[in-house]
Scaffold this active site. Sequence first.
Site, PDB file in Angstrom:
ATOM      1  N   SER A 209       0.826  -1.204   0.000  1.00 38.74           N
ATOM      2  CA  SER A 209       0.000   0.000   0.000  1.00 38.74           C
ATOM      3  C   SER A 209       0.866   1.262   0.000  1.00 38.74           C
ATOM      4  O   SER A 209       1.594   1.505  -0.953  1.00 38.74           O
ATOM      5  CB  SER A 209      -0.960  -0.044   1.191  1.00 38.74           C
ATOM      6  OG  SER A 209      -2.002   0.891   1.046  1.00 38.74           O
ATOM      7  N   ASP A 424      -9.509  -6.866  -4.171  1.00 37.91           N
ATOM      8  CA  ASP A 424      -8.781  -5.679  -3.712  1.00 37.91           C
ATOM      9  C   ASP A 424      -9.538  -4.406  -4.070  1.00 37.91           C
ATOM     10  O   ASP A 424     -10.046  -4.269  -5.190  1.00 37.91           O
ATOM     11  CB  ASP A 424      -7.407  -5.652  -4.397  1.00 37.91           C
ATOM     12  CG  ASP A 424      -6.350  -4.918  -3.604  1.00 37.91           C
ATOM     13  OD1 ASP A 424      -6.694  -3.916  -2.960  1.00 37.91           O
ATOM     14  OD2 ASP A 424      -5.187  -5.351  -3.639  1.00 37.91           O
ATOM     15  N   HIS A 478      -7.281  -6.179  -0.005  1.00 37.57           N
ATOM     16  CA  HIS A 478      -6.146  -5.263  -0.006  1.00 37.57           C
ATOM     17  C   HIS A 478      -4.980  -5.808   0.818  1.00 37.57           C
ATOM     18  O   HIS A 478      -3.825  -5.646   0.441  1.00 37.57           O
ATOM     19  CB  HIS A 478      -6.598  -3.910   0.545  1.00 37.57           C
ATOM     20  CG  HIS A 478      -5.536  -2.857   0.539  1.00 37.57           C
ATOM     21  ND1 HIS A 478      -4.825  -2.511  -0.596  1.00 37.57           N
ATOM     22  CD2 HIS A 478      -5.060  -2.061   1.540  1.00 37.57           C
ATOM     23  CE1 HIS A 478      -3.965  -1.547  -0.302  1.00 37.57           C
ATOM     24  NE2 HIS A 478      -4.080  -1.264   0.986  1.00 37.57           N
TER      25      HIS A 478
END
Length: 511
Positions: A209, A424, A478
């Site tokens: 991320s 995601d 995610h």
Amino acid sequence: MSNGGAQNQPVDSRVNTADLKPSERPRLPNNLFPLGYKAGFSQWWAAISPAAAEAAVLAFLPFKSPLPALSPSDGHTAATASPPDADPHGARECASNMVPLSGKNRIINEFTVTRTSEPDPKNHLVMLHGYGAGLAFFYRNYDMLSRRPGWKLWSLDLLGYGRSSRPPFHIGSKDPEGKITEAEDWFIDALEEWRKIRGIEKFTLLGHSFGGYLAVRYALKYKSRVNKLILVSPVGVPEDPYAVREALPDDPKSEEFAALQTAATRSNPNLADTLKVDSQNMPYSSAPGSASASTTSLPATKEGHKTKDSNPKPNSSSTPRRPIPKWLACLWEANISPFSFIRWSGPLGPRLVSGWSSRRFSQLPGAESTALHDYAYSLFRQSGSGEYALAYVLAPGAHARRPLLWRVQELVGIPSVWMYGDMDWMDVAGGHAAKEKIRGTDLPEGEGAGWRGGEQWRGKRGGKGGEAKVQVVLKAGHHLYLDGWEEFNGLVGEEMADVEVREQEAKNAAA
């Protein structure tokens, strides 16, 4: 910290919820904030330290983990088995250390796994967590990724996050481009200084991320230090024409801002003084004094700012505006961190965090989910620092002010893997766009003859373009390193093996 009880169950014994019947799978809580008021108050009052919470999560490793270091002079190690050679994957040693950097209050929290029965490692894997997280979030990955001979695993808390020190975040630049560069360099220059201290010549860099965004920025600035990028659901890849023109927040240096943060962290008398904000230091930068070159530039604007980007930007007037709530845009532009609400809410903080943690970790066994909730809350409640950089890097809606797609072609020479979960919220289309742009960029003259290449890396370009590929982990969101940890570990292990082959080929070519 004890490693006894249910937390010592082997990683391989965990239940894969994807194999369960729908009626057997864990369900989302019915209420928005499942933690009760009484339990929330008890957790707030107990003020579990980040060190204790980190240790509780790492206790789920299938081997003994060391006590968390509390200062640079307080490092701890622990063998993964007793005696060490009883480890079926080779003698290994875990270590927890706090690595001091130059300047005031700049310390990096570090967790490592070293293969002690082997000579100095030939390769290094460095792991960076995402926004607001910490190194313990990777607890399901350390065992399998450290089994590979010839490698040393390093996992870091970014400066201003996790258990790394939290120096006051300050931006000195006045122009938009300078502000973004300062915010990025605050992290990547700390990573480079850490690399020098540890004496690592070159390494494979994995970032999740926000950590993935910073990994790319680091590779662009310190290209010779990275032999491969593994980007796990990286933020900031595609372009949003509005994000690149959004106004940046003012520098958070006012006395009022410092007072608010100090009051928030001191609302609980059980919170250690070392974790509270020093308002006297708030106006000063904690980054090294030397100016750093920008790793990218903003597009041309009406005010005449220059751009390095070679691609024309879409006309914002022809693109529909994303529906961002006004209240969110106002809070973002004022650089009000979401963790500020946790700090300001006092006894309600654990209950607010449970609204996120109960859903994020609902697929995990109960004990692990609880430990991760405690860990997350212990980090969220700490004094604000690196979190205030986010509004300078991303605009409202989590699109980058300087998208990675503008300069990914400069990663030619560094193989990059763009990994996503099939569920995601980060759009995999950004990874595919980056892949195509890298593959479509010609190699510098004279390079590429000894590279592995292959269709999986270069598509139909043969030996002419850069190397990049996209991988998708099934039944994962995610946080694919948690949701699909077995497949994720396997894919990363394959990339580590690929690095070994490349390094050997490079040595053979140089001989």
